[in-house]
Scaffold this motif. Structure first.
Motif, PDB file in Angstrom:
ATOM      1  N   CYS A  25      18.242  -7.579   0.883  1.00  7.50           N
ATOM      2  CA  CYS A  25      17.703  -6.577  -0.036  1.00  7.50           C
ATOM      3  C   CYS A  25      18.584  -5.336  -0.005  1.00  7.50           C
ATOM      4  O   CYS A  25      19.635  -5.308   0.642  1.00  7.50           O
ATOM      5  CB  CYS A  25      16.241  -6.258   0.297  1.00  7.50           C
ATOM      6  N   LEU A  26      18.159  -4.300  -0.728  1.00  8.16           N
ATOM      7  CA  LEU A  26      18.898  -3.038  -0.804  1.00  8.16           C
ATOM      8  C   LEU A  26      19.304  -2.525   0.572  1.00  8.16           C
ATOM      9  O   LEU A  26      20.371  -1.940   0.757  1.00  8.16           O
ATOM     10  CB  LEU A  26      17.973  -2.020  -1.496  1.00  8.16           C
ATOM     11  N   ALA A 201      12.068  -1.911  -1.534  1.00  6.87           N
ATOM     12  CA  ALA A 201      13.225  -2.394  -2.303  1.00  6.87           C
ATOM     13  C   ALA A 201      12.764  -3.066  -3.590  1.00  6.87           C
ATOM     14  O   ALA A 201      13.374  -2.898  -4.654  1.00  6.87           O
ATOM     15  CB  ALA A 201      14.061  -3.343  -1.451  1.00  6.87           C
ATOM     16  N   TYR A 204      11.473  -0.322  -5.973  1.00  8.25           N
ATOM     17  CA  TYR A 204      12.585   0.541  -6.411  1.00  8.25           C
ATOM     18  C   TYR A 204      13.427  -0.187  -7.456  1.00  8.25           C
ATOM     19  O   TYR A 204      13.836   0.399  -8.471  1.00  8.25           O
ATOM     20  CB  TYR A 204      13.421   0.919  -5.189  1.00  8.25           C
ATOM     21  N   ASP A 205      13.638  -1.459  -7.227  1.00  9.83           N
ATOM     22  CA  ASP A 205      14.390  -2.260  -8.190  1.00  9.83           C
ATOM     23  C   ASP A 205      13.658  -2.270  -9.543  1.00  9.83           C
ATOM     24  O   ASP A 205      14.257  -2.099 -10.607  1.00  9.83           O
ATOM     25  CB  ASP A 205      14.541  -3.681  -7.628  1.00  9.83           C
ATOM     26  N   ARG A 206      12.351  -2.435  -9.470  1.00 10.86           N
ATOM     27  CA  ARG A 206      11.541  -2.447 -10.693  1.00 10.86           C
ATOM     28  C   ARG A 206      11.597  -1.085 -11.392  1.00 10.86           C
ATOM     29  O   ARG A 206      11.689  -0.993 -12.622  1.00 10.86           O
ATOM     30  CB  ARG A 206      10.102  -2.779 -10.291  1.00 10.86           C
ATOM     31  N   ARG A 209      14.761  -0.713 -13.268  1.00  7.96           N
ATOM     32  CA  ARG A 209      14.826  -1.560 -14.467  1.00  7.96           C
ATOM     33  C   ARG A 209      13.826  -1.132 -15.535  1.00  7.96           C
ATOM     34  O   ARG A 209      14.125  -1.118 -16.720  1.00  7.96           O
ATOM     35  CB  ARG A 209      14.593  -3.031 -14.110  1.00  7.96           C
TER      36      ARG A 209
END
Ligand code: BTN
Length: 273
Positions: A25-26, A201, A204-206, A209
């Motif tokens: 992950c990040l 993570a 945060y990714d969501r 996006r």
């Protein structure tokens, strides 16, 4: 050590201890730094970020000597029992939106705590996790940037995991709650930290996006604050009212008696009444 449960002796927070949980992950293991003791993980992380450390760097300390809370408060950080860590983020958002990192963190932290089987944990806008009427965790978000651009955000998290009341000063003792106190058993810190990092993570990714909307929706659902009476302390003003909602940017909306328009609280100290 005062108040430290024996089981914690085998609860290291080193990179080796955590690497097995972090699956690409990040927060890559090579960006993870552990220190037996630091003044403050936020201070250390800010220095690393200023020197160019990448997004996803995490600084973890077993104890802190100068742990900092919001508004210049002290965050008591006895060694060996709790979680103290800071994440370096470099979101491409306007500086005023860096406070949204606090809200993402609260959401992921509440999920990770619930994952341990803890019922009744509440997120209190903007930066506290409450349990059994006291404080379980706090978040300190600090940012460096210029008008229109964030250079970096450091999100620091302190969680009272296994700290016994006597680990804290007399002033803090009545306010602090711990996972150990609630669950009546020692909680391993490394899996909890890893679970939080993975959940963060994902959110945060969501966020990167899809924007803030999904975070807002989950936060309003999860938070105990909407519908409650609150007292808001701002630097320039103090008022009471009902916390009714969070707006599209993450600010708290408060309805004050006799006022037609909702007040929009950007950052402040909130007390539940
Ligand atoms: C608050 O509730 O006022 C925020 C507390 C934040 C404490 C954490 S512990 C890790 C990181 N390093 C610090 O010095 N503070 C944050």
């Amino acid at each position: 050590m005062d108040g430290m449960p024996d089981e914690n002796m085998s609860d290291p927070l080193t990179r080796e201890a955590i690497a097995e949980y972090l699956g690409g992950c990040l927060f890559l293991p090579e960006r993870y730094s552990f220190f037996p003791s630091l003044d403050s993980t936020n201070t250390w992380a800010a220095r690393m970020a200023a020197e160019g450390a990448p997004e996803g760097s995490v600084v973890v300390a077993d104890g802190q000597t100068l742990g900092r809370g919001r508004l210049g408060r002290v965050w008591e950080s006895p060694p060996g029992v709790n979680l103290y860590f800071s994440m370096i983020l470099r979101p491409r958002v306007l500086p005023q939106y860096s406070a949204q990192m606090t809200l993402i963190t609260g959401l992921a932290l509440a999920e990770a705590v619930r994952g341990l089987g803890v019922q009744g944990v509440e997120i209190k806008w903007p930066n506290d996790l409450l349990l059994d009427g006291g404080k379980l965790a706090g978040i300190l978000t600090e940012m460096a940037g210029e008008v229109g651009k964030v250079h970096y955000v450091v999100v620091g998290v302190g969680v009272n995991v296994n700290g016994e009341p006597e680990s804290y000063s007399m002033e803090i003792q009545p306010l602090a709650r711990s996972l150990r106190g609630h669950l009546q058993k020692t909680v391993k810190r490394a899996p909890l930290l890893a679970d939080f990092l993975l959940r963060f993570a994902g959110w945060y990714d969501r966020y990167l996006r899809e924007g803030f909307a999904p975070i807002r929706e989950a936060w309003v659902r999860d938070s105990g604050i909407c519908g409650k009476q609150v007292r808001v302390n701002l630097m320039e003003d103090t008022f009471s009212g009902e916390a009714v909602d969070m707006d599209r940017e993450g600010f708290l909306l408060v309805r004050c008696p006799g006022e037609h328009q909702l007040r929009r609280v950007i950052a402040g100290d909130i007390r539940l009444l």
